[in-house]
Scaffold this motif. Structure first.
Motif, short mmCIF file in Angstrom:
data_model
loop_
_atom_site.label_atom_id
_atom_site.label_comp_id
_atom_site.label_asym_id
_atom_site.label_seq_id
_atom_site.Cartn_x
_atom_site.Cartn_y
_atom_site.Cartn_z
N GLU A 1 5.47 8.25 -8.74
CA GLU A 1 5.48 6.96 -9.43
C GLU A 1 6.50 6.01 -8.79
O GLU A 1 6.26 4.80 -8.70
CB GLU A 1 5.79 7.16 -10.91
N GLU A 2 7.64 6.56 -8.34
CA GLU A 2 8.63 5.74 -7.64
C GLU A 2 8.06 5.22 -6.33
O GLU A 2 8.26 4.06 -5.96
CB GLU A 2 9.90 6.56 -7.40
N ALA A 3 7.36 6.08 -5.60
CA ALA A 3 6.73 5.66 -4.34
C ALA A 3 5.71 4.56 -4.60
O ALA A 3 5.57 3.61 -3.80
CB ALA A 3 6.06 6.85 -3.67
N LEU A 4 5.01 4.66 -5.72
CA LEU A 4 4.00 3.65 -6.07
C LEU A 4 4.63 2.28 -6.27
O LEU A 4 4.00 1.24 -5.98
CB LEU A 4 3.26 4.10 -7.34
N ASN A 5 5.86 2.25 -6.74
CA ASN A 5 6.55 0.98 -6.96
C ASN A 5 6.82 0.23 -5.66
O ASN A 5 6.94 -1.01 -5.65
CB ASN A 5 7.89 1.21 -7.68
N TYR A 6 6.93 0.97 -4.53
CA TYR A 6 7.25 0.34 -3.25
C TYR A 6 6.01 0.13 -2.38
O TYR A 6 6.11 -0.49 -1.32
CB TYR A 6 8.26 1.20 -2.48
N ALA A 7 4.87 0.65 -2.79
CA ALA A 7 3.66 0.56 -1.96
C ALA A 7 3.15 -0.87 -1.92
O ALA A 7 2.94 -1.50 -2.97
CB ALA A 7 2.59 1.51 -2.49
N GLU A 8 2.93 -1.39 -0.71
CA GLU A 8 2.46 -2.78 -0.55
C GLU A 8 0.99 -2.85 -0.18
O GLU A 8 0.35 -3.86 -0.42
CB GLU A 8 3.30 -3.47 0.54
N THR A 9 0.46 -1.80 0.42
CA THR A 9 -0.92 -1.83 0.89
C THR A 9 -1.80 -0.95 0.00
O THR A 9 -1.34 -0.02 -0.64
CB THR A 9 -1.02 -1.33 2.33
N ASP A 10 -3.09 -1.28 -0.01
CA ASP A 10 -4.06 -0.48 -0.78
C ASP A 10 -4.13 0.94 -0.26
O ASP A 10 -4.32 1.90 -1.03
CB ASP A 10 -5.44 -1.13 -0.72
N LEU A 11 -3.99 1.12 1.07
CA LEU A 11 -4.09 2.45 1.65
C LEU A 11 -2.94 3.33 1.15
O LEU A 11 -3.14 4.49 0.78
CB LEU A 11 -4.07 2.38 3.18
N ASP A 12 -1.72 2.76 1.12
CA ASP A 12 -0.58 3.52 0.61
C ASP A 12 -0.76 3.87 -0.86
O ASP A 12 -0.47 4.98 -1.30
CB ASP A 12 0.72 2.73 0.80
N ARG A 13 -1.23 2.90 -1.65
CA ARG A 13 -1.46 3.15 -3.08
C ARG A 13 -2.49 4.25 -3.27
O ARG A 13 -2.36 5.10 -4.16
CB ARG A 13 -1.92 1.87 -3.78
N LEU A 14 -3.53 4.25 -2.44
CA LEU A 14 -4.58 5.27 -2.55
C LEU A 14 -4.00 6.66 -2.28
O LEU A 14 -4.27 7.62 -3.03
CB LEU A 14 -5.71 4.97 -1.56
N LYS A 15 -3.22 6.79 -1.23
CA LYS A 15 -2.62 8.08 -0.90
C LYS A 15 -1.75 8.59 -2.05
O LYS A 15 -1.82 9.76 -2.43
CB LYS A 15 -1.77 7.95 0.37
N ILE A 16 -0.93 7.68 -2.58
CA ILE A 16 -0.02 8.09 -3.65
C ILE A 16 -0.78 8.44 -4.92
O ILE A 16 -0.49 9.43 -5.61
CB ILE A 16 1.01 6.98 -3.93
N LEU A 17 -1.81 7.66 -5.26
CA LEU A 17 -2.59 7.89 -6.48
C LEU A 17 -3.32 9.24 -6.43
O LEU A 17 -3.44 9.93 -7.44
CB LEU A 17 -3.59 6.76 -6.69
N VAL A 18 -3.84 9.61 -5.25
CA VAL A 18 -4.51 10.91 -5.12
C VAL A 18 -3.53 12.04 -5.43
O VAL A 18 -3.85 12.97 -6.18
CB VAL A 18 -5.10 11.08 -3.71
#
Length: 572
Positions: free
Chosen positions: A126-143
């Motif tokens: 969830e902390e990583a999700l706060n710093y994610a700027e791109t959709d690709l990064d958000r997708l990786k973290i959400l999985v």
């Protein structure tokens, strides 16, 4: 039953935690290191990263270096070292870019998920999700976040997380990841016993895989079959199980054959169910045999490696001593030769002590391997009894329960310590299997003081089972009526120690000694092995176990036996 997604999730976690494409301007050195990581040349990458600290040791560079060292250690499987490096980077995270912070917290989340510390894994993702700027990064973290949330039974969050991830996959046209998410969703709905949604998710995953010409997913087919069988569509469920069986590995075949057996029982086809159970039993034996052979091979390899290292160490020591002797003879004569002799003596003494400790550790592993086959032999006698009486259903149920017990024993056979809760569960399983074997009125009691946190302490693995087995065979079994065994876990005044009492209501110590010559077939070889193992535990880990054996009561005919152990424990 569902096939585990843990392997897939861990692989995804490692892949997604490593961002090899730079989002910001990097120095030439880090670009080179990224290329080495992409080529999986981890040794050279680690060398180059470590050298950067010798050039300039400021907080900004230090944070970046420790972040990369954490990545490398994670990719090479050194989890503890990776976590330490990530924490060093975290101490200077203010100097990291947003992309580096995403990699930092994602990496820590992956480590915690691999260690099954799902709560801390969720916090870091969830902390990583706060710093994610791109959709690709958000997708990786959400999985990753969806996977660990499912493992942590965060039911309300899982569907929300995966729905957001699905929206991103469609936006980015990442249909392969979308297929994986639908497989994860099917597994989640199976846990929630929502058979309809589990079936729909599995079919969507299979449809995407088919359109993308991806390899067959054994897990997805198993999930689809499991959902269909439980929703009443047994025929199609069996078809999907059989389809998955064609591409399944050994462990997957074990689960699929068990599911096929259960499905055919539900369909009333007991003959086919029995055939699948025979295949299940055969494949499980093959897997157990390979696992046992691998453990023996690992021990043999470790032993050979130790022997080679000892020879090399001795050769190096001899070479050093010869060089020193020559120099000291030329320079200082007898005085320096005396100093050389003293130094050589203490060095050789240190080498011998280290060799004894290494050999003691290997002997401890061999002793545990001796103990487990003995336990299997005693338990399998009951299987023979049921087969002899031609009680098919009872024998199948017994084999099912016995298989769970053996699996648990094998999983902990190479562990020095085990959670107290797991040890209690193994003892309960063993005594449950003995209820019909000893006598119809045989009973047992396992009680643990409320002040003892069974999930938070560990004791030496496979330590108590031989004593409990002895209480059953030499104690309770010798009583004509109401045989009973009690296992009591109590607190002690000593810090980090617990008391374990194993009590039976049998003939007692003196009567056992009179009858020992008439009981040779059941004399426990495990007791001799256990004494040696207790000595090894004291040698390796400085763990002293106090043992006291006495009559349990003053009853003249059946005084019973009380075995009391004071066992040091370690915190989880």
């Amino acid at each position: 039953m569902q096939l585990s997604l843990r392997t897939i999730l861990v692989l995804l976690g490692i892949l997604f935690s490593l961002n090899l494409s730079s989002q910001s301007q990097k120095s030439f050195e880090f670009q080179t290191i990224d290329s080495l990581l992409q080529a999986q040349n981890y040794a050279l990458a680690k060398t180059k990263v470590s050298k950067l600290l010798t050039i300039q040791n400021d907080d900004s560079l230090s944070a970046k270096v420790h972040l990369y060292l954490g990545k490398i250690e994670l990719l090479t499987g050194n989890i503890d070292t990776a976590l330490a490096e990530y924490f060093k980077a975290k101490a200077h995270q203010n100097y990291l870019s947003l992309q580096d912070k995403v990699n930092l917290f994602s990496g820590v989340g992956v480590i915690y998920s691999k260690s099954q510390n799902f709560e801390d894994a969720i916090i870091n993702f969830e902390e990583a999700l706060n710093y994610a700027e791109t959709d690709l990064d958000r997708l990786k973290i959400l999985v990753n976040l969806g996977s660990v949330s499912m493992e942590a039974d965060k039911g309300q969050q899982v569907s929300k997380i995966y729905n957001e991830a699905l929206a991103i996959t469609r936006k980015l046209e990442e249909y392969g990841v979308e297929a994986i998410i639908y497989t994860n969703l099917s597994n989640y709905y199976l846990k929630e016993r929502n058979w309809k949604k589990a079936e729909e998710s599995a079919k969507k995953s299979l449809h995407l895989r088919d359109s993308l010409k991806m390899p067959v997913s054994v897990i997805t087919l198993n999930n689809l079959g499991y959902a269909q069988v439980n929703s009443g569509n047994i025929e199609n469920g069996i078809k999907n199980y059989n389809k998955a069986l064609k591409d399944a590995n050994l462990q997957e075949k074990i689960q699929l054959l068990y599911n096929l057996r259960s499905a055919n029982i539900a369909a009333g086809d007991y003959q086919t169910a029995l055939r699948y159970y025979d295949q299940y039993d055969s494949v499980k034996d093959i897997a157990a045999s390979k696992n046992y052979e691998q453990k023996i091979a690992d021990i043999r390899t470790a032993y050979e490696t130790v022997e080679k290292e000892k020879k090399i160490a001795l050769l190096e020591a001899e070479n050093k001593i010869r060089k020193r002797e020559l120099i000291w003879i030329i320079i200082a004569g007898l005085v320096l030769l005396l100093a050389l002799g003293i130094g050589g003596y203490f060095r050789m003494k240190h080498i011998k002590i280290r060799q004894k400790l290494e050999q003691s550790h290997l002997r401890s592993k061999f002793l545990r391997l001796q103990l487990n086959p003995h336990f299997l032999f005693n338990a399998l006698q009951q299987v023979q009894f049921y087969i002899y009486k031609n009680e098919r259903e009872t024998s199948m149920q017994y084999l099912d329960n016995f298989g769970k017990l053996i699996r648990s024993v094998l999983e902990h056979s190479d562990s020095d310590f085990i959670k107290l809760s797991e040890e209690i569960a193994m003892l309960h399983n063993y005594l449950s299997l003995q209820e019909n074997a000893i006598a119809t009125d045989f009973s047992f009691l396992i009680k643990c003081d409320a002040a003892i946190s069974a999930e938070e302490i560990r004791i030496p693995a496979m330590l108590l089972q031989p004593f409990v087995e002895n209480a059953v065979i030499h104690g309770a079994k010798g009583r004509p009526n109401n045989p009973k065994v009690e296992v009591l876990f109590k607190t002690t005044e000593a810090k980090h120690k617990i008391s374990v009492e194993i009590i039976d209501n049998g003939l007692g110590i003196q009567q056992k000694q009179r009858n020992i010559q008439h009981d040779k077939l059941h004399r426990s070889m495990g007791q001799d092995i256990l004494k040696k193992r207790m000595q090894e535990l004291n040698t390796i880990n400085q763990i002293k176990i106090d043992l006291e054996i006495s009559n349990a009561t003053k009853d003249e005919k059946y005084p019973g036996t009380r075995v009391k152990l004071i066992i040091p424990f370690v915190d989880v």
